[in-house]
Design an enzyme around this catalytic site. Structure first.
Site, PDB file in Angstrom:
ATOM      1  N   ASP A  40       0.810  -1.208   0.000  1.00  0.00           N
ATOM      2  CA  ASP A  40       0.000   0.000   0.000  1.00  0.00           C
ATOM      3  C   ASP A  40       0.850   1.267   0.000  1.00  0.00           C
ATOM      4  O   ASP A  40       2.022   1.252   0.396  1.00  0.00           O
ATOM      5  CB  ASP A  40      -0.922   0.016   1.229  1.00  0.00           C
ATOM      6  CG  ASP A  40      -1.890  -1.155   1.243  1.00  0.00           C
ATOM      7  OD1 ASP A  40      -2.273  -1.607   0.148  1.00  0.00           O
ATOM      8  OD2 ASP A  40      -2.240  -1.626   2.340  1.00  0.00           O
ATOM      9  N   LYS A  41       0.240   2.359  -0.409  1.00  0.00           N
ATOM     10  CA  LYS A  41       0.927   3.650  -0.482  1.00  0.00           C
ATOM     11  C   LYS A  41       1.679   3.979   0.806  1.00  0.00           C
ATOM     12  O   LYS A  41       2.847   4.365   0.778  1.00  0.00           O
ATOM     13  CB  LYS A  41      -0.100   4.751  -0.778  1.00  0.00           C
ATOM     14  CG  LYS A  41       0.462   6.163  -0.711  1.00  0.00           C
ATOM     15  CD  LYS A  41      -0.646   7.195  -0.785  1.00  0.00           C
ATOM     16  CE  LYS A  41      -0.096   8.598  -0.542  1.00  0.00           C
ATOM     17  NZ  LYS A  41      -1.169   9.615  -0.455  1.00  0.00           N
TER      18      LYS A  41
END
Length: 301
Positions: free
Chosen positions: A136-137
């Site tokens: 994820d970011k």
């Protein structure tokens, strides 16, 4: 054009929610865009997203064609841990998106890789070249990227057959009393919120092993090893057992510490090299923001 007749149990259901349930690969916000742009009709009339369906309504819709994104190479610094003719192992910083999407057309790991590498595998198309797996970011840490299709296929098979090794560090709310544990709970789209994943009976198998590294007051520092790689797996699993990740904006507590996103770091990655068959193992320490968070918690107790 696709047709659908509203059932009795769907009476008074909002049209955007109905279409999101019928089209599980599309988010509710995407469906709302279809409705706004006139791609959805009920009983041959254009409607609004808040239209309440009636039993027997004939819903018609067509999915607009999406234009392929133009991915531009960008001179963004990369922390390359290992590289050869087949693979690149990258330490992705917290806050960087892995590949371009509608909300993040540039500034991603893929944009940086296209500038750095002459060749990346094409199996995932022009928007995700070389990308074998994602984090994820706001998760930092290790990713392996394939430079050619042979390497891509080998790495994908290793991940699917659980031959690759991935370990993470996380900080969670609450004190986990036992030293080790396993979370075995299927993960799929949350039926109440299509933007989230959740533990659902018809989800895909998901297994997370964990061990406690340390405990601080009302927080626990854990190491996790993934047996499977579902979307948001660690975040969803620890929410499920009531120990949500610190700073997690999607699955965490409302009152949490400012960790600039979930306190999660992909610390270790191991796999068999697709050409030489040599076992490669890499490990990177958590970033300073993660260590600062631990120090902040320690000062609280």
């Amino acid at each position: 054009m696709t047709n659908y007749e509203v059932r009795a149990d769907q009476n008074k259901l909002r049209i955007d929610k109905l279409l999101a349930e019928i089209n599980p690969d599309n988010s509710r916000s995407q469906v709302q865009t279809w409705i706004t742009d006139g791609y959805v009709k009920v009983n041959n009339e254009v409607i609004k997203a808040n239209y309440k369906c009636q039993e027997g309504d004939l819903v018609e819709w067509s999915v607009p064609e999406t234009k392929p994104m133009e991915i531009v190479a960008e001179n963004i610094p990369l922390d390359i841990i290992y590289e050869d003719a087949d693979v690149v192992v990258v330490n992705k910083p917290k806050g960087m998106v892995v590949h371009p999407s509608a909300g993040h057309p540039n500034g991603t790991l893929v944009n940086a890789l296209l500038y750095h590498c002459d060749d990346l595998s094409g199996i995932n198309g022009i928007e995700r070249p070389g990308i074998v797996h994602r984090i994820d970011k706001d998760t930092s840490g290790l990713l392996v990227v394939a430079k050619n299709d042979q390497a891509h296929e080998s790495l994908t098979e290793q991940l699917a057959s659980k031959k690759a090794e991935r370990k993470y560090e996380a900080i969670v709310h609450g004190i986990i009393e036992h030293e080790t544990g396993m979370i075995d709970a299927p993960i799929g789209r949350d039926p109440k919120d299509r933007q989230k994943m959740g533990v659902v009976s018809n989800g895909k198998p998901a297994v997370t092993h964990f061990s406690v590294l340390d405990r601080y007051g009302h927080f626990t520092h854990v190491e996790c090893q993934l047996e499977t790689g579902r979307t948001h797996q660690i975040r969803v699993h620890f929410r499920y057992i009531d120990f949500p990740l610190v700073g997690d904006p999607k699955y965490g507590q409302r009152k949490t510490l400012d960790a600039k996103g979930q306190a999660l770091h992909a610390k270790s990655l191991g796999f068999t090299h697709p050409r030489t068959n040599e076992w490669l193992q890499f490990e990177v320490e958590p970033p300073q923001v993660f260590m600062d968070l631990i120090e902040q918690i320690q000062k609280m107790y």
